[in-house]
Write a protein that holds these residues in place. Structure first.
Motif, PDB file in Angstrom:
ATOM      1  N   THR A 163      64.669 -49.366  60.340  1.00 48.47           N
ATOM      2  CA  THR A 163      63.353 -49.977  60.148  1.00 48.47           C
ATOM      3  C   THR A 163      62.672 -50.221  61.474  1.00 48.47           C
ATOM      4  N   ILE A 164      63.430 -50.799  62.422  1.00 50.07           N
ATOM      5  CA  ILE A 164      62.826 -51.127  63.715  1.00 50.07           C
ATOM      6  C   ILE A 164      62.336 -49.860  64.395  1.00 50.07           C
ATOM      7  N   ILE A 165      63.172 -48.788  64.365  1.00 49.16           N
ATOM      8  CA  ILE A 165      62.787 -47.547  65.043  1.00 49.16           C
ATOM      9  C   ILE A 165      61.532 -46.956  64.405  1.00 49.16           C
ATOM     10  N   ILE A 166      61.582 -46.761  63.068  1.00 49.83           N
ATOM     11  CA  ILE A 166      60.478 -46.049  62.405  1.00 49.83           C
ATOM     12  C   ILE A 166      59.203 -46.872  62.422  1.00 49.83           C
ATOM     13  N   LEU A 167      59.339 -48.181  62.183  1.00 44.89           N
ATOM     14  CA  LEU A 167      58.140 -49.019  62.146  1.00 44.89           C
ATOM     15  C   LEU A 167      57.479 -49.086  63.517  1.00 44.89           C
ATOM     16  N   SER A 168      58.312 -49.231  64.569  1.00 47.78           N
ATOM     17  CA  SER A 168      57.689 -49.319  65.894  1.00 47.78           C
ATOM     18  C   SER A 168      57.103 -47.966  66.290  1.00 47.78           C
ATOM     19  N   LEU A 169      57.780 -46.871  65.903  1.00 49.70           N
ATOM     20  CA  LEU A 169      57.224 -45.542  66.178  1.00 49.70           C
ATOM     21  C   LEU A 169      55.859 -45.391  65.512  1.00 49.70           C
ATOM     22  N   GLY A 170      55.819 -45.695  64.193  1.00 51.51           N
ATOM     23  CA  GLY A 170      54.571 -45.524  63.448  1.00 51.51           C
ATOM     24  C   GLY A 170      53.470 -46.411  63.976  1.00 51.51           C
ATOM     25  N   LEU A 171      53.800 -47.687  64.228  1.00 54.31           N
ATOM     26  CA  LEU A 171      52.753 -48.628  64.634  1.00 54.31           C
ATOM     27  C   LEU A 171      52.247 -48.314  66.040  1.00 54.31           C
ATOM     28  N   VAL A 172      53.180 -47.970  66.960  1.00 54.67           N
ATOM     29  CA  VAL A 172      52.733 -47.681  68.321  1.00 54.67           C
ATOM     30  C   VAL A 172      51.885 -46.423  68.343  1.00 54.67           C
ATOM     31  N   TRP A 173      52.359 -45.390  67.630  1.00 54.13           N
ATOM     32  CA  TRP A 173      51.573 -44.156  67.525  1.00 54.13           C
ATOM     33  C   TRP A 173      50.201 -44.455  66.911  1.00 54.13           C
ATOM     34  N   GLY A 174      50.237 -45.182  65.791  1.00 54.99           N
ATOM     35  CA  GLY A 174      48.986 -45.430  65.083  1.00 54.99           C
ATOM     36  C   GLY A 174      48.029 -46.287  65.873  1.00 54.99           C
ATOM     37  N   LEU A 175      48.534 -47.363  66.485  1.00 53.82           N
ATOM     38  CA  LEU A 175      47.627 -48.329  67.097  1.00 53.82           C
ATOM     39  C   LEU A 175      47.165 -47.905  68.484  1.00 53.82           C
ATOM     40  N   PHE A 176      48.005 -47.136  69.222  1.00 52.50           N
ATOM     41  CA  PHE A 176      47.633 -46.858  70.616  1.00 52.50           C
ATOM     42  C   PHE A 176      47.303 -45.400  70.886  1.00 52.50           C
ATOM     43  N   PHE A 177      47.833 -44.470  70.084  1.00 50.67           N
ATOM     44  CA  PHE A 177      47.672 -43.057  70.447  1.00 50.67           C
ATOM     45  C   PHE A 177      46.831 -42.272  69.449  1.00 50.67           C
ATOM     46  N   THR A 178      45.985 -42.965  68.694  1.00 45.32           N
ATOM     47  CA  THR A 178      45.059 -42.229  67.827  1.00 45.32           C
ATOM     48  C   THR A 178      43.647 -42.442  68.353  1.00 45.32           C
ATOM     49  N   PRO A 179      42.743 -41.450  68.128  1.00 48.30           N
ATOM     50  CA  PRO A 179      41.370 -41.605  68.619  1.00 48.30           C
ATOM     51  C   PRO A 179      40.608 -42.640  67.797  1.00 48.30           C
ATOM     52  N   GLU A 180      39.505 -43.115  68.361  1.00 44.63           N
ATOM     53  CA  GLU A 180      38.676 -44.062  67.632  1.00 44.63           C
ATOM     54  C   GLU A 180      37.726 -43.302  66.721  1.00 44.63           C
TER      55      GLU A 180
END
Lengths: 220, 246
Positions: free
Chosen positions: B32-49
């Protein structure tokens, strides 16, 4: 069949002797007047708010006497006899719900033209709203038997009943409110009543069986 | 290693369940920790506006998974309640009971994130829109289900009553949902993801969103396992205390 008829007569007489009609109608009138006065202070008392008040008042006052529906019979052992008797428990629940509808909802519905005419809804509209109420309130009486069965034997069951049952009134309240609103804005077809009638019929068909299953839990 | 079992109903024995849960909870936690942090970090910081919504679009990575879970947890509770009523497996009942609080929190967070997103985009925190209203309805049914467990003492009878309440609640929640949707589509856009649609949202948002949903489902499963484990141990302690006293 004969037993059912006698039970119906007994329940009706018992409810009439308990002055339940007086209590529920007074509660309804007081609720409408208080909320009406509250809205009057803001100066926003329109037909729409009045409709909302009527629907809220009718759903609250139909929950008033629901707690005693099975509780008294459960306490003095009548319910045991009903379960052991030839008549099925579903029939008894059906009769009790019908009696509840006659003694709490029907008097309130007859009051609606009297109370809404002075408050600003025309007499023709209020009669149509009465028709909406007539078709939809049986569902309220039948659904609330589920709450009465769930809280059987609980001390502070009244509040629990409203927590369980008020959300289940929502489909009827949503459709009823919308159709009453259509009536007052005259953009309305008499066929719109059919969906309320359908909801009532579904509730009448299903709820006695669910309620009987829940009551039997208390006897295992 | 965990031996694979032929019949899923063997998990219904609380002791079997406990021994297996003890083994798999750490794995679930790490995953959970791995996948959730992967998804959230990718989603929140590495997607365009988004060109219209700006950075507020990124709330989708919390809003959609929690909303997805809020509905499906109620469905899971319904299934668990039906299994309890038919087969009388205690773990099933405890699962329904433990899932309810998680579902309530998921519903609340879906509503809250939606409100935060709605203020800059729609100009209002809350509107009586069909989708928003149906979440308010869902919240009410969760509260009703939780209140039966909070106010009454634990017993099999209360288990039956709560299961019936869950079944009745799901019937009427569904009815209310369609009643609300009967009149208008409302302010809220259609579903962001669906299996039978050709075009979902853009791939830039799609993959992190899928990872976030998987992460949130894993989070739910981990929390559920921990809560079931706690509940079983609590009931064991109660039985021991009753045996000592009575």
């Amino acid at each position: 069949m004969k037993l059912s008829f006698h039970l119906f007569k007994y329940e009706l007489l018992f409810a009439l002797a308990n002055k339940g009609i007086l209590l529920s109608t007074s509660f309804f009138i007081i609720l409408i007047l208080i909320v009406g006065i509250g809205f009057g202070q803001i100066g926003e008392s329109s037909e729409k708010t009045l409709l909302a008040i009527i629907w809220i008042a009718i759903s609250l006052s139909s929950l008033l006497s629901i707690k005693t529906m099975f509780q008294e019979d459960f306490d003095d052992g009548n319910l045991d006899l009903y379960i052991l008797s030839n008549t099925s428990i579903e029939t008894i629940i059906f009769i009790k719900s019908i009696v509840h509808w006659i003694t709490t909802n029907l008097p309130i519905i007859t009051l609606i033209p009297l109370i809404s005419f002075p408050l600003g809804i025309t007499i023709y509209h209020s009669i149509l709203i009465c028709l909406v109420m007539l078709l939809s309130t049986p569902a309220l009486s039948f659904i609330s038997t589920i709450g009465a069965a769930l809280t059987l034997g609980e001390k502070g069951g009244n509040l629990l009943i409203s927590i369980f049952i008020l959300p289940t009134f929502l489909p009827i309240i949503i459709f009823g409110m919308k159709i009453s609103l259509l009536i007052t804005t005259s953009n309305y077809d008499i066929m719109a009543h059919l969906i309320l009638f359908a909801l009532s019929l579904i509730c009448i068909a299903i709820t006695p069986f669910i309620t009987s299953l829940i009551i039997k839990i208390h006897y295992t | 290693m965990i031996k694979f079992r032929k019949n899923i109903l063997e998990f219904a024995n609380p002791n079997n369940f406990l021994s297996i849960a003890n083994k798999i909870i750490p794995f679930f936690l790490i995953l959970t920790i791995i996948i959730l942090s992967l998804g959230l970090v990718w989603g929140l910081f590495f997607t365009p506006e988004d060109y219209r919504q700006g950075s507020s679009v990124k709330i989708i990575f919390i809003h959609v998974p929690t909303a997805f879970l809020a509905i499906n947890i109620y469905f899971m509770m319904l299934l668990a309640s039906i299994i309890w009523l038919i087969r009388r497996h205690h773990v099933s009942l405890i699962a329904a009971k433990s899932a309810a609080l998680i579902g309530l929190i998921m519903t609340l967070s879906a509503i809250l994130t939606g409100a935060i997103w709605g203020k800059p985009i729609w100009g209002t925190y809350w509107a009586w829109d069909p989708r928003l209203t149906s979440f308010a309805i869902l919240l009410m049914f969760y509260l009703g289900y939780l209140s039966i467990w909070q106010t009454m003492k634990f017993s099999d009878k209360i288990g039956d009553l709560s299961s019936w309440l869950c079944i009745v609640g799901s019937i009427f929640a569904l009815l209310s949902r369609y009643a609300v949707f009967f009149w208008d589509q409302g302010l809220h856009q259609g579903p962001s993801l669906s299996l039978d649609k050709e075009e979902n949202i853009d791939n830039v948002f799609y993959f992190p969103l899928i990872i976030c949903i998987i992460g949130f489902v894993l989070l739910f499963l981990t929390l559920l396992l921990i809560r079931i484990k706690t509940e079983i141990q609590k009931r064991k302690i109660n039985i021991l205390l009753n045996a000592r006293d009575g």
